[in-house]
Write a protein that holds these residues in place. Structure first.
Motif, PDB file in Angstrom:
ATOM      1  N   LEU A   1       1.485  -1.501   0.368  1.00 27.40           N
ATOM      2  CA  LEU A   1      -0.171  -0.352   0.054  1.00 27.40           C
ATOM      3  C   LEU A   1       1.210   1.222   0.233  1.00 27.40           C
ATOM      4  N   GLU A   2       1.679   1.302   0.564  1.00 30.06           N
ATOM      5  CA  GLU A   2       3.019   2.121   0.666  1.00 30.06           C
ATOM      6  C   GLU A   2       3.845   2.664  -0.715  1.00 30.06           C
ATOM      7  N   ARG A   3       3.888   1.327  -1.212  1.00 29.12           N
ATOM      8  CA  ARG A   3       4.793   1.129  -2.399  1.00 29.12           C
ATOM      9  C   ARG A   3       4.087   1.505  -3.922  1.00 29.12           C
ATOM     10  N   MET A   4       2.867   1.530  -3.527  1.00 22.50           N
ATOM     11  CA  MET A   4       2.217   1.849  -4.834  1.00 22.50           C
ATOM     12  C   MET A   4       1.361   3.079  -5.527  1.00 22.50           C
ATOM     13  N   TYR A   5       1.781   2.419  -7.203  1.00 21.64           N
ATOM     14  CA  TYR A   5       1.586   3.792  -7.752  1.00 21.64           C
ATOM     15  C   TYR A   5       0.311   4.180  -8.568  1.00 21.64           C
ATOM     16  N   GLY A   6       0.158   2.412  -8.875  1.00 26.04           N
ATOM     17  CA  GLY A   6      -0.816   1.878  -9.431  1.00 26.04           C
ATOM     18  C   GLY A   6      -0.500   0.935 -10.706  1.00 26.04           C
ATOM     19  N   GLY A   7      -1.240  -0.476 -10.946  1.00 21.67           N
ATOM     20  CA  GLY A   7      -0.518  -1.695 -11.831  1.00 21.67           C
ATOM     21  C   GLY A   7       0.188  -2.599 -11.689  1.00 21.67           C
ATOM     22  N   GLU A   8       0.646  -1.962 -10.557  1.00 23.92           N
ATOM     23  CA  GLU A   8       2.039  -3.576 -10.008  1.00 23.92           C
ATOM     24  C   GLU A   8       0.999  -4.211  -9.351  1.00 23.92           C
ATOM     25  N   ILE A   9       1.980  -5.738  -9.876  1.00 23.32           N
ATOM     26  CA  ILE A   9       2.513  -7.057  -9.335  1.00 23.32           C
ATOM     27  C   ILE A   9       3.207  -7.299  -8.406  1.00 23.32           C
ATOM     28  N   PHE A  10       3.066  -7.155  -7.402  1.00 23.26           N
ATOM     29  CA  PHE A  10       3.726  -6.925  -6.123  1.00 23.26           C
ATOM     30  C   PHE A  10       4.373  -8.638  -5.313  1.00 23.26           C
ATOM     31  N   ILE A  11       5.045  -9.027  -5.329  1.00 20.95           N
ATOM     32  CA  ILE A  11       5.915 -10.272  -5.234  1.00 20.95           C
ATOM     33  C   ILE A  11       6.574 -10.570  -4.202  1.00 20.95           C
ATOM     34  N   PRO A  12       7.056 -11.141  -3.064  1.00 26.87           N
ATOM     35  CA  PRO A  12       7.239 -11.443  -1.786  1.00 26.87           C
ATOM     36  C   PRO A  12       8.150 -12.081  -1.920  1.00 26.87           C
ATOM     37  N   LYS A  13       9.667 -12.141  -2.184  1.00 24.89           N
ATOM     38  CA  LYS A  13      10.718 -13.088  -1.499  1.00 24.89           C
ATOM     39  C   LYS A  13      10.238 -14.330  -0.491  1.00 24.89           C
ATOM     40  N   ILE A  14       9.845 -15.418  -0.352  1.00 32.75           N
ATOM     41  CA  ILE A  14       9.320 -15.871   0.490  1.00 32.75           C
ATOM     42  C   ILE A  14      10.570 -18.304   0.079  1.00 32.75           C
ATOM     43  N   PRO A  15      10.310 -18.181   1.642  1.00 26.01           N
ATOM     44  CA  PRO A  15      10.907 -19.799   1.205  1.00 26.01           C
ATOM     45  C   PRO A  15      10.003 -20.413  -0.130  1.00 26.01           C
ATOM     46  N   SER A  16      10.679 -21.848  -0.193  1.00 30.75           N
ATOM     47  CA  SER A  16       9.216 -22.556  -0.437  1.00 30.75           C
ATOM     48  C   SER A  16       9.532 -24.314   0.461  1.00 30.75           C
ATOM     49  N   MET A  17       9.140 -24.969   0.068  1.00 25.66           N
ATOM     50  CA  MET A  17       9.182 -26.331   1.297  1.00 25.66           C
ATOM     51  C   MET A  17       8.647 -28.188   0.141  1.00 25.66           C
ATOM     52  N   LYS A  18       9.493 -28.348   0.842  1.00 24.44           N
ATOM     53  CA  LYS A  18       8.732 -29.887   0.331  1.00 24.44           C
ATOM     54  C   LYS A  18       7.681 -30.301   0.682  1.00 24.44           C
ATOM     55  N   VAL A  19       6.400 -31.007   0.378  1.00 22.71           N
ATOM     56  CA  VAL A  19       5.535 -30.980   0.969  1.00 22.71           C
ATOM     57  C   VAL A  19       6.099 -32.416   1.433  1.00 22.71           C
ATOM     58  N   THR A  20       7.013 -33.380   1.217  1.00 23.83           N
ATOM     59  CA  THR A  20       7.231 -33.785   2.143  1.00 23.83           C
ATOM     60  C   THR A  20       7.719 -33.894   2.960  1.00 23.83           C
ATOM     61  N   ASP A  21       8.481 -32.550   3.863  1.00 24.63           N
ATOM     62  CA  ASP A  21       9.003 -31.821   4.882  1.00 24.63           C
ATOM     63  C   ASP A  21       8.317 -31.539   5.658  1.00 24.63           C
ATOM     64  N   LEU A  22       7.040 -31.875   5.217  1.00 23.44           N
ATOM     65  CA  LEU A  22       5.611 -30.619   6.382  1.00 23.44           C
ATOM     66  C   LEU A  22       4.701 -32.158   6.194  1.00 23.44           C
ATOM     67  N   ALA A  23       5.144 -33.228   6.189  1.00 22.11           N
ATOM     68  CA  ALA A  23       4.532 -34.275   6.420  1.00 22.11           C
ATOM     69  C   ALA A  23       5.344 -34.732   7.836  1.00 22.11           C
ATOM     70  N   LYS A  24       6.906 -34.676   7.376  1.00 22.07           N
ATOM     71  CA  LYS A  24       7.997 -34.390   8.562  1.00 22.07           C
ATOM     72  C   LYS A  24       7.953 -34.123   9.943  1.00 22.07           C
ATOM     73  N   ALA A  25       7.403 -32.533   9.339  1.00 25.28           N
ATOM     74  CA  ALA A  25       7.490 -31.940  10.606  1.00 25.28           C
ATOM     75  C   ALA A  25       6.357 -32.109  11.491  1.00 25.28           C
ATOM     76  N   ILE A  26       4.966 -32.449  10.870  1.00 23.32           N
ATOM     77  CA  ILE A  26       3.174 -32.612  11.508  1.00 23.32           C
ATOM     78  C   ILE A  26       3.471 -33.620  11.700  1.00 23.32           C
ATOM     79  N   GLY A  27       3.951 -34.869  11.280  1.00 23.06           N
ATOM     80  CA  GLY A  27       3.387 -36.538  11.814  1.00 23.06           C
ATOM     81  C   GLY A  27       4.901 -36.814  11.800  1.00 23.06           C
ATOM     82  N   PRO A  28       5.914 -36.346  12.657  1.00 22.55           N
ATOM     83  CA  PRO A  28       7.047 -37.441  12.144  1.00 22.55           C
ATOM     84  C   PRO A  28       6.819 -39.336  12.343  1.00 22.55           C
ATOM     85  N   ALA A  29       5.911 -39.147  13.136  1.00 19.72           N
ATOM     86  CA  ALA A  29       5.971 -41.315  13.717  1.00 19.72           C
ATOM     87  C   ALA A  29       4.652 -41.520  12.284  1.00 19.72           C
TER      88      ALA A  29
END
Length: 325
Positions: A216-244
Motif C-alpha cells: 500500500l505504501e509502495r504502489m503507484y498503481g498497476g504493479e503486481i507485488f511478489i514477496p521473496k519467500i521460502p519454498s518447502m517440500k510437501v514430504t518435509d511438511l509431513a515429517k514436521a507435522i507427523g514424524p511418526a
C-alpha cells in the motif's frame, strides 16, 4: 517500511471474516485507522467475529462482490479497499466453474467500477501463485482478476483511484490449507502425499498482512507485488507435522501442479527485483521509470518457481512454524 498510509483512513476488506481478513484487521487497528469495514456474505461468521472484535471502529457489512449495487453502498466514504474475497478451493472451482467466474472475475470487475465511481483512493487485490501459468480454473480466474485490476488503472479517467495486486504462495495454517488437514490425519497414523516431488511457496499470515501494508505504501498503481519467500517440500511438511506417521502416495489431484510459479520468463522482461520482493511492472504508456527507483530489471531467462528457489525451509523450521499456529 512503515504503514502510515492507513492512519486515519477508512478501510474495507472484502472477505473480511477469512484468515487473512481477521489478521489484517487486527493489525490495522493498531495503526490508527479511522474505521474498518468487514464486507462478507456469511452472517454467522460476522456474528462470531463481532464477539472477538469489539473495537467501535470495526463495522460489519453483509454483501457479495457479485452484487455491484451493494458494493456501491458499501464503498461510500471508503479510502482503501483490500480485496480478499474469492472462491479459492481448487476442487470446488473445478466442479463449480460458473460460480468461480461469477465471484473471482465478475466480482473483480464490480469492485473496480464501484471503487472508481465512489472515489476510493487505493485498491489492493490479493492474488495467488496459481494465477501464474494456471492449470486449474481457480488459477485462471485469478489471472483474469489480476489482469482486470492492473488494467483498471487505465479506466480511472480523471479520477484518482489506484489498483495494484499482491501475489504470494500458500499461507501457513490458513483455512482449508494442508496444515490443519495433516494435523487431523495424524490420529490415523498415515499422511496422504500427492507426489513426493511436490514443492510449494510458503508464507505466514503475519508476513502476508505486512506485505500488503508495505505494498500500500509502495504502489503507484498497476504493479503486481511478489514477496521473496521460502519454498518447502510437501514430504518435509509431513515429517514436521507427523514424524511418526507413514506416508501414502495418493496421486496429484485434478488441477494441481507439481511446483508453483510466481514469475515466468515472459514476466521477467518487465519485472524489477528489490531486496525482499519483486514488482511486475504494468506494460502501459503512462507507467514511468521514475516509479522503479532502486529496482533491478531481471534477466530475461529468470523465473521464480518453487522447486528452483534459493530459500528452503527445513523440517525443523517447518515444525517451528506449525507449532506457533
Amino acid at each position: 517500511m512503515t504503514s502510515n498510509s492507513i492512519a486515519n483512513k477508512t478501510i474495507l476488506v472484502t472477505g473480511g471474516t477469512g484468515s487473512f481478513g481477521k489478521n489484517f484487521i487486527r493489525k490495522a487497528l493498531t495503526l490508527g485507522v479511522k474505521k474498518v469495514i468487514v464486507f462478507s456474505r456469511d452472517e454467522l461468521k460476522q456474528y462470531e467475529m463481532a464477539q472477538e472484535f469489539t473495537d467501535s471502529r470495526v463495522r460489519f457489512f453483509i454483501g457479495d462482490v457479485r452484487d455491484k449495487d451493494r458494493l456501491y453502498r458499501a464503498f461510500d466514504g471508503v479510502d482503501i479497499v483490500i480485496h480478499a474475497a474469492a472462491l479459492k478451493h481448487v476442487g470446488a472451482c473445478e466442479y463449480n466453474p460458473f460460480e468461480a467466474v461469477k465471484t473471482n472475475i465478475n466480482g473483480a470487475q464490480n469492485i473496480i467500477e464501484a471503487a472508481i465511481d465512489r472515489g476510493v483512493e487505493k485498491v489492493i487485490a490479493l492474488s495467488t501463485d496459481k494465477a501464474c501459468s494456471p492449470v486449474n480454473l481457480y488459477g485462471a480466474t485469478k489471472l483474469a482478476s489480476d489482469k482486470l485490476f492492473v488494467a483498471g488503472n487505465s479506466y480511472v479517467g480523471e479520477k484518482h483511484t489506484k489498483f495494484s495486486v499482491v501475489r504470494y504462495g500458500n499461507v501457513v495454517g490458513s483455512r482449508g490449507s494442508v496444515v490443519p488437514f495433516f494435523k487431523k490425519m495424524i490420529e490415523t497414523g498415515t499422511l496422504p502425499i500427492t507426489d513426493e516431488r511436490m514443492t510449494r511457496f510458503w508464507i505466514t499470515l503475519e508476513q502476508g498482512v505486512q506485505f500488503v501494508l508495505d505494498s500500500l505504501e509502495r504502489m503507484y498503481g498497476g504493479e503486481i507485488f511478489i514477496p521473496k519467500i521460502p519454498s518447502m517440500k510437501v514430504t518435509d511438511l509431513a515429517k514436521a507435522i507427523g514424524p511418526a506417521c507413514k506416508t501414502e502416495i495418493v496421486g496429484i489431484r485434478p488441477g494441481e501442479k507439481l511446483h508453483e510459479a510466481m514469475i515466468t520468463e515472459d514476466d521477467a522482461r518487465h519485472t524489477l527485483e528489490y531486496n525482499s520482493y519483486y514488482v511486475i511492472q504494468p506494460e502501459f504508456s503512462w507507467w514511468s521509470k521514475e516509479y522503479a527507483v532502486g529496482g533491478k530489471l531481471l534477466d530475461e531467462t529468470f523465473s521464480y518457481i518453487s522447486n528452483i528457489n534459493d530459500h528452503w525451509l527445513t523440517v525443523e523450521e517447518l515444525k517451528d512454524l506449525v507449532e506457533k499456529m
